[in-house]
Design a protein around this motif. Structure first.
Motif, PDB file in Angstrom:
ATOM      1  N   GLU A 196      -9.631   6.103   5.376  1.00  0.00           N
ATOM      2  CA  GLU A 196     -10.771   5.178   5.290  1.00  0.00           C
ATOM      3  C   GLU A 196     -11.218   4.982   3.837  1.00  0.00           C
ATOM      4  O   GLU A 196     -11.920   4.027   3.530  1.00  0.00           O
ATOM      5  CB  GLU A 196     -11.929   5.645   6.189  1.00  0.00           C
ATOM      6  N   GLY A 197     -10.778   5.856   2.930  1.00  0.00           N
ATOM      7  CA  GLY A 197     -11.172   5.728   1.520  1.00  0.00           C
ATOM      8  C   GLY A 197     -10.603   4.455   0.894  1.00  0.00           C
ATOM      9  O   GLY A 197      -9.612   3.913   1.352  1.00  0.00           O
ATOM     10  N   SER A 198     -11.259   3.978  -0.166  1.00  0.00           N
ATOM     11  CA  SER A 198     -10.855   2.680  -0.720  1.00  0.00           C
ATOM     12  C   SER A 198      -9.661   2.790  -1.675  1.00  0.00           C
ATOM     13  O   SER A 198      -9.007   1.803  -1.972  1.00  0.00           O
ATOM     14  CB  SER A 198     -12.026   2.046  -1.450  1.00  0.00           C
ATOM     15  N   ARG A 214      -3.565   4.660  -1.687  1.00  0.00           N
ATOM     16  CA  ARG A 214      -4.610   5.198  -0.805  1.00  0.00           C
ATOM     17  C   ARG A 214      -4.200   6.538  -0.222  1.00  0.00           C
ATOM     18  O   ARG A 214      -3.025   6.900  -0.215  1.00  0.00           O
ATOM     19  CB  ARG A 214      -4.890   4.199   0.327  1.00  0.00           C
ATOM     20  N   THR A 216       0.856  -1.195   0.000  1.00  0.00           N
ATOM     21  CA  THR A 216       0.000   0.000   0.000  1.00  0.00           C
ATOM     22  C   THR A 216       0.882   1.231   0.000  1.00  0.00           C
ATOM     23  O   THR A 216       1.738   1.380   0.877  1.00  0.00           O
ATOM     24  CB  THR A 216      -0.920   0.028   1.235  1.00  0.00           C
ATOM     25  N   THR A 224      -7.146   3.099  -4.931  1.00  0.00           N
ATOM     26  CA  THR A 224      -7.080   2.390  -6.208  1.00  0.00           C
ATOM     27  C   THR A 224      -6.380   1.054  -5.984  1.00  0.00           C
ATOM     28  O   THR A 224      -5.376   1.002  -5.284  1.00  0.00           O
ATOM     29  CB  THR A 224      -6.256   3.199  -7.228  1.00  0.00           C
ATOM     30  N   ALA A 225      -6.917   0.015  -6.587  1.00  0.00           N
ATOM     31  CA  ALA A 225      -6.254  -1.289  -6.530  1.00  0.00           C
ATOM     32  C   ALA A 225      -5.632  -1.577  -7.889  1.00  0.00           C
ATOM     33  O   ALA A 225      -6.329  -1.535  -8.910  1.00  0.00           O
ATOM     34  CB  ALA A 225      -7.260  -2.377  -6.171  1.00  0.00           C
ATOM     35  N   PRO A 276     -10.917   3.287  -9.714  1.00  0.00           N
ATOM     36  CA  PRO A 276     -10.968   2.323  -8.602  1.00  0.00           C
ATOM     37  C   PRO A 276     -10.054   1.111  -8.799  1.00  0.00           C
ATOM     38  O   PRO A 276      -9.457   0.632  -7.855  1.00  0.00           O
ATOM     39  CB  PRO A 276     -12.425   1.879  -8.542  1.00  0.00           C
ATOM     40  N   GLN A 277      -9.987   0.636 -10.046  1.00  0.00           N
ATOM     41  CA  GLN A 277      -9.133  -0.533 -10.290  1.00  0.00           C
ATOM     42  C   GLN A 277      -8.398  -0.347 -11.600  1.00  0.00           C
ATOM     43  O   GLN A 277      -8.927   0.218 -12.558  1.00  0.00           O
ATOM     44  CB  GLN A 277      -9.981  -1.824 -10.342  1.00  0.00           C
ATOM     45  N   PHE A 322      -1.982  -1.162  -3.678  1.00  0.00           N
ATOM     46  CA  PHE A 322      -3.062  -0.226  -3.353  1.00  0.00           C
ATOM     47  C   PHE A 322      -2.491   1.168  -3.221  1.00  0.00           C
ATOM     48  O   PHE A 322      -1.454   1.348  -2.591  1.00  0.00           O
ATOM     49  CB  PHE A 322      -3.758  -0.627  -2.044  1.00  0.00           C
TER      50      PHE A 322
END
Ligand code: ASP
Ligand code: MG
Length: 421
Positions: free
Chosen positions: A285-287, A279, A220, A289-290, A243-244, A277
Protein backbone atom coordinates in the motif's frame (compact mmCIF):
# COMPACT_ATOMS: atom_id res chain seq x y z
CA UNK A 1 -1.29 -1.82 -19.64
CA UNK A 2 1.10 -2.26 -16.74
CA UNK A 3 4.24 -4.32 -16.28
CA UNK A 4 5.08 -5.75 -12.86
CA UNK A 5 8.46 -7.22 -12.00
CA UNK A 6 9.09 -9.48 -9.02
CA UNK A 7 12.64 -10.47 -8.08
CA UNK A 8 13.91 -13.61 -6.37
CA UNK A 9 13.56 -12.19 -2.84
CA UNK A 10 9.83 -11.60 -3.34
CA UNK A 11 9.20 -15.27 -4.25
CA UNK A 12 11.65 -17.03 -1.99
CA UNK A 13 9.00 -19.22 -0.35
CA UNK A 14 5.30 -20.16 -0.45
CA UNK A 15 4.28 -17.04 1.49
CA UNK A 16 6.08 -14.92 -1.07
CA UNK A 17 4.14 -16.56 -3.90
CA UNK A 18 0.84 -16.08 -2.05
CA UNK A 19 1.76 -12.45 -1.43
CA UNK A 20 2.49 -11.94 -5.14
CA UNK A 21 -0.96 -13.35 -5.96
CA UNK A 22 -2.55 -10.91 -3.49
CA UNK A 23 -0.76 -7.97 -5.07
CA UNK A 24 -1.96 -9.11 -8.49
CA UNK A 25 -5.52 -9.60 -7.22
CA UNK A 26 -5.59 -6.08 -5.79
CA UNK A 27 -4.51 -4.63 -9.11
CA UNK A 28 -7.74 -3.66 -10.78
CA UNK A 29 -6.63 -1.34 -13.54
CA UNK A 30 -6.53 -3.54 -16.62
CA UNK A 31 -4.01 -5.42 -18.72
CA UNK A 32 -0.98 -6.76 -16.93
CA UNK A 33 2.26 -8.54 -17.78
CA UNK A 34 4.34 -9.95 -14.92
CA UNK A 35 8.08 -10.58 -15.19
CA UNK A 36 9.54 -12.87 -12.53
CA UNK A 37 13.05 -13.98 -11.57
CA UNK A 38 14.22 -17.32 -10.24
CA UNK A 39 13.09 -17.99 -6.67
CA UNK A 40 15.25 -16.89 -3.75
CA UNK A 41 18.90 -17.68 -4.33
CA UNK A 42 18.28 -20.38 -6.96
CA UNK A 43 20.35 -18.61 -9.64
CA UNK A 44 23.41 -18.86 -7.37
CA UNK A 45 22.71 -22.59 -6.88
CA UNK A 46 22.36 -23.15 -10.61
CA UNK A 47 25.62 -21.29 -11.18
CA UNK A 48 27.24 -23.59 -8.67
CA UNK A 49 25.75 -26.55 -10.49
CA UNK A 50 27.10 -25.31 -13.82
CA UNK A 51 30.62 -24.83 -12.49
CA UNK A 52 30.53 -28.24 -10.78
CA UNK A 53 29.45 -29.84 -14.06
CA UNK A 54 32.12 -28.00 -16.06
CA UNK A 55 34.71 -29.22 -13.55
CA UNK A 56 33.13 -32.70 -13.68
CA UNK A 57 32.85 -32.62 -9.89
CA UNK A 58 30.88 -35.36 -8.14
CA UNK A 59 28.78 -32.67 -6.39
CA UNK A 60 26.71 -32.09 -9.54
CA UNK A 61 23.88 -34.44 -8.66
CA UNK A 62 23.65 -33.33 -5.04
CA UNK A 63 23.31 -29.69 -6.09
CA UNK A 64 20.68 -30.52 -8.70
CA UNK A 65 18.73 -32.54 -6.13
CA UNK A 66 18.80 -29.59 -3.78
CA UNK A 67 17.39 -27.32 -6.49
CA UNK A 68 14.68 -29.84 -7.38
CA UNK A 69 13.67 -30.40 -3.76
CA UNK A 70 13.38 -26.70 -3.14
CA UNK A 71 10.81 -26.39 -5.92
CA UNK A 72 8.97 -29.64 -5.23
CA UNK A 73 8.61 -28.75 -1.54
CA UNK A 74 7.25 -25.37 -2.46
CA UNK A 75 4.72 -26.92 -4.85
CA UNK A 76 3.53 -29.28 -2.14
CA UNK A 77 3.18 -26.47 0.34
CA UNK A 78 1.19 -24.33 -2.06
CA UNK A 79 -1.04 -26.81 -3.81
CA UNK A 80 -1.41 -29.56 -1.21
CA UNK A 81 -2.99 -32.66 -2.75
CA UNK A 82 -3.83 -31.14 -6.16
CA UNK A 83 -0.21 -30.62 -7.10
CA UNK A 84 0.25 -33.31 -9.73
CA UNK A 85 -0.06 -31.26 -12.95
CA UNK A 86 2.42 -28.57 -11.89
CA UNK A 87 4.63 -31.20 -10.35
CA UNK A 88 4.87 -33.08 -13.66
CA UNK A 89 5.47 -29.89 -15.59
CA UNK A 90 8.36 -28.91 -13.31
CA UNK A 91 9.81 -32.43 -13.29
CA UNK A 92 9.77 -32.38 -17.11
CA UNK A 93 11.51 -29.03 -17.17
CA UNK A 94 14.32 -30.34 -14.99
CA UNK A 95 14.82 -33.21 -17.44
CA UNK A 96 16.55 -30.67 -19.69
CA UNK A 97 19.30 -30.35 -17.07
CA UNK A 98 19.35 -34.13 -16.43
CA UNK A 99 20.06 -34.72 -20.11
CA UNK A 100 22.63 -32.00 -20.44
CA UNK A 101 24.75 -33.19 -17.52
CA UNK A 102 24.69 -36.81 -18.65
CA UNK A 103 27.39 -36.08 -21.21
CA UNK A 104 30.77 -34.52 -20.69
CA UNK A 105 30.92 -30.76 -21.27
CA UNK A 106 32.09 -30.10 -24.80
CA UNK A 107 30.38 -26.86 -25.72
CA UNK A 108 31.37 -23.30 -24.91
CA UNK A 109 31.09 -22.97 -21.08
CA UNK A 110 29.09 -19.73 -21.37
CA UNK A 111 26.58 -21.50 -23.61
CA UNK A 112 26.28 -24.34 -21.10
CA UNK A 113 25.86 -21.79 -18.29
CA UNK A 114 22.89 -20.18 -20.03
CA UNK A 115 21.15 -23.49 -20.81
CA UNK A 116 21.35 -24.53 -17.15
CA UNK A 117 20.95 -21.27 -15.23
CA UNK A 118 17.91 -20.14 -17.26
CA UNK A 119 15.90 -23.07 -15.89
CA UNK A 120 15.54 -21.18 -12.58
CA UNK A 121 13.32 -18.58 -14.23
CA UNK A 122 11.41 -21.17 -16.25
CA UNK A 123 10.39 -23.22 -13.21
CA UNK A 124 9.68 -20.22 -11.01
CA UNK A 125 7.27 -18.71 -13.54
CA UNK A 126 5.55 -22.05 -14.20
CA UNK A 127 4.84 -22.55 -10.51
CA UNK A 128 3.63 -18.98 -10.06
CA UNK A 129 1.42 -19.00 -13.16
CA UNK A 130 -0.19 -22.21 -11.89
CA UNK A 131 -0.68 -20.66 -8.46
CA UNK A 132 -2.27 -17.54 -9.95
CA UNK A 133 -4.78 -19.70 -11.81
CA UNK A 134 -5.40 -21.74 -8.67
CA UNK A 135 -6.12 -18.53 -6.77
CA UNK A 136 -8.54 -17.14 -9.34
CA UNK A 137 -6.32 -14.82 -11.36
CA UNK A 138 -6.56 -15.97 -14.96
CA UNK A 139 -2.91 -16.19 -15.95
CA UNK A 140 -1.08 -17.40 -19.05
CA UNK A 141 2.54 -18.56 -18.89
CA UNK A 142 4.62 -17.49 -21.87
CA UNK A 143 8.22 -18.27 -22.74
CA UNK A 144 10.30 -15.07 -22.81
CA UNK A 145 12.83 -16.82 -25.06
CA UNK A 146 10.31 -16.59 -27.91
CA UNK A 147 10.10 -12.80 -27.53
CA UNK A 148 13.35 -11.36 -26.21
CA UNK A 149 15.63 -11.94 -29.20
CA UNK A 150 19.37 -11.73 -28.62
CA UNK A 151 22.63 -12.45 -30.39
CA UNK A 152 24.68 -15.41 -29.19
CA UNK A 153 26.86 -13.59 -26.67
CA UNK A 154 26.13 -16.16 -23.97
CA UNK A 155 25.86 -14.83 -20.39
CA UNK A 156 25.56 -11.28 -21.74
CA UNK A 157 23.06 -11.55 -24.61
CA UNK A 158 22.72 -8.35 -26.66
CA UNK A 159 19.10 -7.63 -27.43
CA UNK A 160 18.01 -7.26 -31.05
CA UNK A 161 15.51 -4.51 -30.39
CA UNK A 162 13.90 -4.42 -33.84
CA UNK A 163 13.18 -8.14 -33.91
CA UNK A 164 12.10 -8.22 -30.29
CA UNK A 165 9.68 -5.37 -30.73
CA UNK A 166 8.19 -6.85 -33.88
CA UNK A 167 7.55 -10.27 -32.33
CA UNK A 168 6.18 -8.81 -29.12
CA UNK A 169 3.78 -6.54 -31.00
CA UNK A 170 2.64 -9.27 -33.35
CA UNK A 171 2.46 -12.34 -31.12
CA UNK A 172 2.35 -11.22 -27.50
CA UNK A 173 0.13 -8.14 -27.59
CA UNK A 174 -3.01 -10.06 -28.67
CA UNK A 175 -2.57 -12.48 -25.74
CA UNK A 176 -2.43 -9.66 -23.20
CA UNK A 177 -5.93 -8.53 -24.09
CA UNK A 178 -7.30 -11.78 -22.68
CA UNK A 179 -5.01 -12.86 -19.85
CA UNK A 180 -2.60 -11.77 -17.20
CA UNK A 181 0.71 -12.77 -18.76
CA UNK A 182 3.42 -14.38 -16.65
CA UNK A 183 6.92 -14.53 -18.11
CA UNK A 184 10.58 -14.78 -17.17
CA UNK A 185 13.13 -12.10 -16.54
CA UNK A 186 16.81 -12.52 -17.35
CA UNK A 187 16.46 -14.89 -20.32
CA UNK A 188 16.23 -14.56 -24.08
CA UNK A 189 16.60 -16.65 -27.20
CA UNK A 190 18.83 -16.60 -30.28
CA UNK A 191 17.66 -16.94 -33.87
CA UNK A 192 18.59 -20.63 -33.61
CA UNK A 193 16.38 -21.03 -30.55
CA UNK A 194 19.16 -21.40 -28.02
CA UNK A 195 18.70 -19.84 -24.62
CA UNK A 196 20.75 -16.81 -23.60
CA UNK A 197 20.87 -14.82 -20.37
CA UNK A 198 21.17 -11.06 -20.15
CA UNK A 199 23.68 -10.78 -17.28
CA UNK A 200 23.15 -11.31 -13.55
CA UNK A 201 20.27 -9.38 -12.02
CA UNK A 202 19.00 -8.76 -15.54
CA UNK A 203 15.29 -9.28 -14.83
CA UNK A 204 14.71 -5.56 -14.31
CA UNK A 205 16.13 -5.01 -17.76
CA UNK A 206 13.81 -7.68 -19.22
CA UNK A 207 10.85 -5.92 -17.65
CA UNK A 208 11.98 -2.62 -19.19
CA UNK A 209 12.27 -4.30 -22.62
CA UNK A 210 8.71 -5.62 -22.37
CA UNK A 211 7.48 -2.24 -21.13
CA UNK A 212 9.14 -0.44 -24.01
CA UNK A 213 8.06 -2.86 -26.76
CA UNK A 214 4.47 -2.89 -25.48
CA UNK A 215 4.31 0.87 -24.88
CA UNK A 216 3.18 0.14 -21.33
CA UNK A 217 1.75 2.84 -19.13
CA UNK A 218 4.20 2.06 -16.33
CA UNK A 219 6.65 -0.49 -14.97
CA UNK A 220 6.48 -1.36 -11.27
CA UNK A 221 9.40 -3.17 -9.66
CA UNK A 222 8.37 -4.78 -6.35
CA UNK A 223 11.23 -4.81 -3.84
CA UNK A 224 11.92 -5.59 -0.19
CA UNK A 225 12.59 -1.89 0.48
CA UNK A 226 9.95 0.89 0.58
CA UNK A 227 11.38 2.50 -2.56
CA UNK A 228 14.67 4.00 -3.69
CA UNK A 229 16.54 5.04 -0.56
CA UNK A 230 19.28 7.67 -0.35
CA UNK A 231 21.73 5.00 0.88
CA UNK A 232 21.90 1.24 1.24
CA UNK A 233 20.66 0.25 4.73
CA UNK A 234 23.51 -2.28 4.73
CA UNK A 235 25.97 0.59 5.19
CA UNK A 236 23.88 3.34 6.72
CA UNK A 237 21.65 3.40 9.82
CA UNK A 238 19.61 6.39 8.79
CA UNK A 239 18.18 6.20 5.31
CA UNK A 240 15.44 8.19 3.67
CA UNK A 241 13.09 7.15 0.92
CA UNK A 242 13.19 9.35 -2.17
CA UNK A 243 9.59 9.91 -3.33
CA UNK A 244 10.43 11.06 -6.84
CA UNK A 245 13.56 10.74 -8.91
CA UNK A 246 14.43 11.91 -12.43
CA UNK A 247 15.57 9.35 -15.01
CA UNK A 248 18.85 11.23 -15.06
CA UNK A 249 19.50 10.86 -11.33
CA UNK A 250 18.34 7.24 -11.42
CA UNK A 251 20.84 6.44 -14.17
CA UNK A 252 23.61 8.23 -12.31
CA UNK A 253 22.85 6.40 -9.04
CA UNK A 254 22.69 2.95 -10.66
CA UNK A 255 25.79 3.66 -12.72
CA UNK A 256 27.75 4.44 -9.56
CA UNK A 257 26.59 1.21 -7.99
CA UNK A 258 23.18 1.68 -6.34
CA UNK A 259 21.83 -1.86 -6.56
CA UNK A 260 18.14 -1.11 -6.19
CA UNK A 261 17.60 -1.32 -9.95
CA UNK A 262 19.73 -2.81 -12.71
CA UNK A 263 21.65 -0.03 -14.51
CA UNK A 264 20.32 -1.01 -17.95
CA UNK A 265 16.68 -0.59 -16.88
CA UNK A 266 16.28 3.17 -17.17
CA UNK A 267 17.32 3.90 -20.73
CA UNK A 268 14.52 2.02 -22.55
CA UNK A 269 11.97 3.58 -20.19
CA UNK A 270 13.41 7.07 -20.53
CA UNK A 271 13.39 6.78 -24.32
CA UNK A 272 9.64 6.15 -24.24
CA UNK A 273 8.78 8.32 -21.23
CA UNK A 274 7.43 5.30 -19.32
CA UNK A 275 7.46 5.89 -15.55
CA UNK A 276 9.14 3.37 -13.27
CA UNK A 277 7.71 2.76 -9.81
CA UNK A 278 9.76 1.05 -7.13
CA UNK A 279 7.44 -0.28 -4.43
CA UNK A 280 7.56 -2.62 -1.45
CA UNK A 281 6.06 -6.10 -1.76
CA UNK A 282 6.06 -6.19 2.04
CA UNK A 283 3.94 -3.03 2.28
CA UNK A 284 2.26 -2.87 -1.11
CA UNK A 285 0.00 0.00 0.00
CA UNK A 286 3.04 2.31 0.33
CA UNK A 287 3.59 4.86 -2.41
CA UNK A 288 7.21 3.88 -3.19
CA UNK A 289 9.40 5.90 -5.52
CA UNK A 290 8.37 7.25 -8.90
CA UNK A 291 11.14 7.60 -11.48
CA UNK A 292 9.92 9.94 -14.17
CA UNK A 293 10.94 12.61 -16.64
CA UNK A 294 10.28 15.38 -14.11
CA UNK A 295 13.65 16.91 -13.54
CA UNK A 296 13.48 17.74 -9.85
CA UNK A 297 16.85 17.53 -8.14
CA UNK A 298 17.20 14.84 -5.49
CA UNK A 299 15.65 16.11 -2.26
CA UNK A 300 18.47 14.64 -0.15
CA UNK A 301 22.10 13.77 -0.83
CA UNK A 302 22.49 10.12 -1.83
CA UNK A 303 25.33 7.81 -0.90
CA UNK A 304 26.64 4.79 -2.78
CA UNK A 305 29.29 2.56 -1.28
CA UNK A 306 31.47 0.07 -3.08
CA UNK A 307 33.85 -2.02 -1.02
CA UNK A 308 36.70 -4.26 -2.14
CA UNK A 309 38.20 -1.62 -4.41
CA UNK A 310 41.70 -1.54 -5.85
CA UNK A 311 43.31 1.77 -6.73
CA UNK A 312 45.60 1.33 -9.72
CA UNK A 313 48.11 4.07 -10.50
CA UNK A 314 49.78 4.10 -13.88
CA UNK A 315 52.94 6.07 -14.76
CA UNK A 316 54.53 6.26 -18.23
CA UNK A 317 58.04 4.80 -17.91
CA UNK A 318 59.54 7.51 -20.09
CA UNK A 319 57.99 10.34 -18.07
CA UNK A 320 55.82 11.37 -21.00
CA UNK A 321 52.65 13.25 -20.13
CA UNK A 322 49.36 11.47 -19.62
CA UNK A 323 47.74 12.83 -22.75
CA UNK A 324 45.50 11.49 -25.48
CA UNK A 325 47.81 8.84 -26.85
CA UNK A 326 48.77 7.32 -23.50
CA UNK A 327 45.16 7.48 -22.33
CA UNK A 328 43.86 5.77 -25.41
CA UNK A 329 46.37 2.92 -24.97
CA UNK A 330 45.41 2.58 -21.33
CA UNK A 331 41.66 2.58 -22.01
CA UNK A 332 42.10 0.03 -24.78
CA UNK A 333 43.78 -2.37 -22.33
CA UNK A 334 41.07 -1.88 -19.69
CA UNK A 335 38.50 -2.62 -22.37
CA UNK A 336 40.32 -5.74 -23.59
CA UNK A 337 40.61 -7.09 -20.05
CA UNK A 338 36.95 -6.27 -19.31
CA UNK A 339 37.80 -4.19 -16.26
CA UNK A 340 35.27 -1.49 -15.52
CA UNK A 341 36.60 1.80 -14.20
CA UNK A 342 34.59 3.05 -11.23
CA UNK A 343 36.33 6.40 -10.99
CA UNK A 344 39.49 7.98 -12.42
CA UNK A 345 41.81 10.95 -12.15
CA UNK A 346 44.93 12.00 -13.98
CA UNK A 347 47.86 14.32 -13.30
CA UNK A 348 50.74 15.27 -15.61
CA UNK A 349 52.47 11.92 -15.42
CA UNK A 350 50.08 9.61 -13.60
CA UNK A 351 46.68 8.11 -14.15
CA UNK A 352 44.73 6.55 -11.27
CA UNK A 353 41.60 4.46 -11.35
CA UNK A 354 39.48 2.61 -8.83
CA UNK A 355 38.15 -0.77 -9.93
CA UNK A 356 36.46 -3.77 -8.30
CA UNK A 357 39.31 -5.85 -6.98
CA UNK A 358 39.77 -9.04 -8.98
CA UNK A 359 43.23 -10.42 -8.43
CA UNK A 360 43.45 -12.51 -11.58
CA UNK A 361 42.13 -9.87 -13.95
CA UNK A 362 44.23 -7.09 -12.41
CA UNK A 363 47.38 -9.21 -12.65
CA UNK A 364 46.72 -9.78 -16.36
CA UNK A 365 46.06 -6.11 -16.95
CA UNK A 366 49.18 -5.07 -15.04
CA UNK A 367 51.20 -7.47 -17.14
CA UNK A 368 49.84 -5.93 -20.32
CA UNK A 369 50.39 -2.37 -19.11
CA UNK A 370 53.93 -3.02 -17.90
CA UNK A 371 55.49 -2.79 -21.36
CA UNK A 372 54.90 0.94 -21.37
CA UNK A 373 53.97 1.89 -17.83
CA UNK A 374 54.96 1.45 -14.22
CA UNK A 375 51.92 0.22 -12.32
CA UNK A 376 51.29 0.44 -8.59
CA UNK A 377 48.27 -0.57 -6.70
CA UNK A 378 46.57 -0.42 -3.36
CA UNK A 379 43.95 -2.92 -2.26
CA UNK A 380 41.20 -3.26 0.35
CA UNK A 381 39.72 0.19 -0.28
CA UNK A 382 36.23 1.67 -0.32
CA UNK A 383 34.72 3.95 -2.90
CA UNK A 384 31.98 6.27 -1.81
CA UNK A 385 29.98 8.34 -4.26
CA UNK A 386 27.83 11.19 -3.00
CA UNK A 387 25.29 12.65 -5.38
CA UNK A 388 24.31 16.23 -4.39
CA UNK A 389 27.14 16.39 -1.88
CA UNK A 390 28.05 19.18 0.50
CA UNK A 391 30.83 19.58 3.05
CA UNK A 392 28.74 18.07 5.82
CA UNK A 393 28.03 14.87 3.87
CA UNK A 394 31.71 14.53 2.99
CA UNK A 395 32.67 14.86 6.63
CA UNK A 396 30.06 12.32 7.61
CA UNK A 397 31.53 9.53 5.47
CA UNK A 398 35.22 10.30 5.98
CA UNK A 399 35.39 9.97 9.76
CA UNK A 400 38.49 7.86 10.58
CA UNK A 401 39.34 7.47 6.89
CA UNK A 402 42.33 8.42 4.81
CA UNK A 403 41.32 9.70 1.41
CA UNK A 404 43.53 8.38 -1.39
CA UNK A 405 41.70 9.94 -4.28
CA UNK A 406 38.93 12.50 -4.61
CA UNK A 407 37.02 13.49 -7.75
CA UNK A 408 34.34 16.18 -7.77
CA UNK A 409 31.95 17.43 -10.38
CA UNK A 410 29.13 19.88 -9.80
CA UNK A 411 26.70 17.30 -8.37
CA UNK A 412 28.85 14.26 -7.65
CA UNK A 413 31.78 13.65 -5.33
CA UNK A 414 33.70 10.37 -5.33
CA UNK A 415 36.30 9.38 -2.77
CA UNK A 416 38.50 6.33 -2.59
CA UNK A 417 39.41 5.75 1.04
CA UNK A 418 40.80 3.36 3.58
CA UNK A 419 40.49 3.07 7.35
CA UNK A 420 43.02 5.18 9.25
CA UNK A 421 45.83 3.03 10.54
N1 ASP B 1 17.75 -14.62 -11.41
C1 ASP B 1 18.74 -13.77 -12.03
C2 ASP B 1 19.82 -13.42 -11.02
O1 ASP B 1 19.68 -13.73 -9.85
C3 ASP B 1 18.14 -12.55 -12.63
C4 ASP B 1 17.55 -11.56 -11.64
O2 ASP B 1 17.26 -11.92 -10.51
O3 ASP B 1 17.34 -10.41 -12.01
O4 ASP B 1 20.81 -12.87 -11.40
MG1 MG C 1 17.87 -12.02 -8.30
Amino acid sequence: MDIFKFGGASVKDADGVRNLANIVRNYKKGELLIVISAMGKITNKLEELTFAYLAQSDKVHAILDEVKHFHFNLIEELFEEKASAVYDDIANTFVEIDWLIEDEPENNPDYIYDQIVSIGEVVSTKIIAAWLNESNNKALWVDARNYIQTDNTYREGKVDWDKTKQIIQKDLLPLIHQNIIVTQGFIGGTSENYTTTLGREGSDYSAAIFASCLDAEALTIWKDVPGVLNADPKWFDETEKIPQLSYHDAIELTYYGATVIHPKTIKPLQNKGIPLFVRSFIQPEGSGTAITKDNNPLPVPSFIFKVNQALISIFPKDYSFIIEENLSNIFELFHQHKIKINTMLNSAISFSVSVDDNEVKIAELTQALSAQFTVKYNRGLELVTIRYYNQQTIERVTVDKDILLEVKSRHTCQMVMKNKA
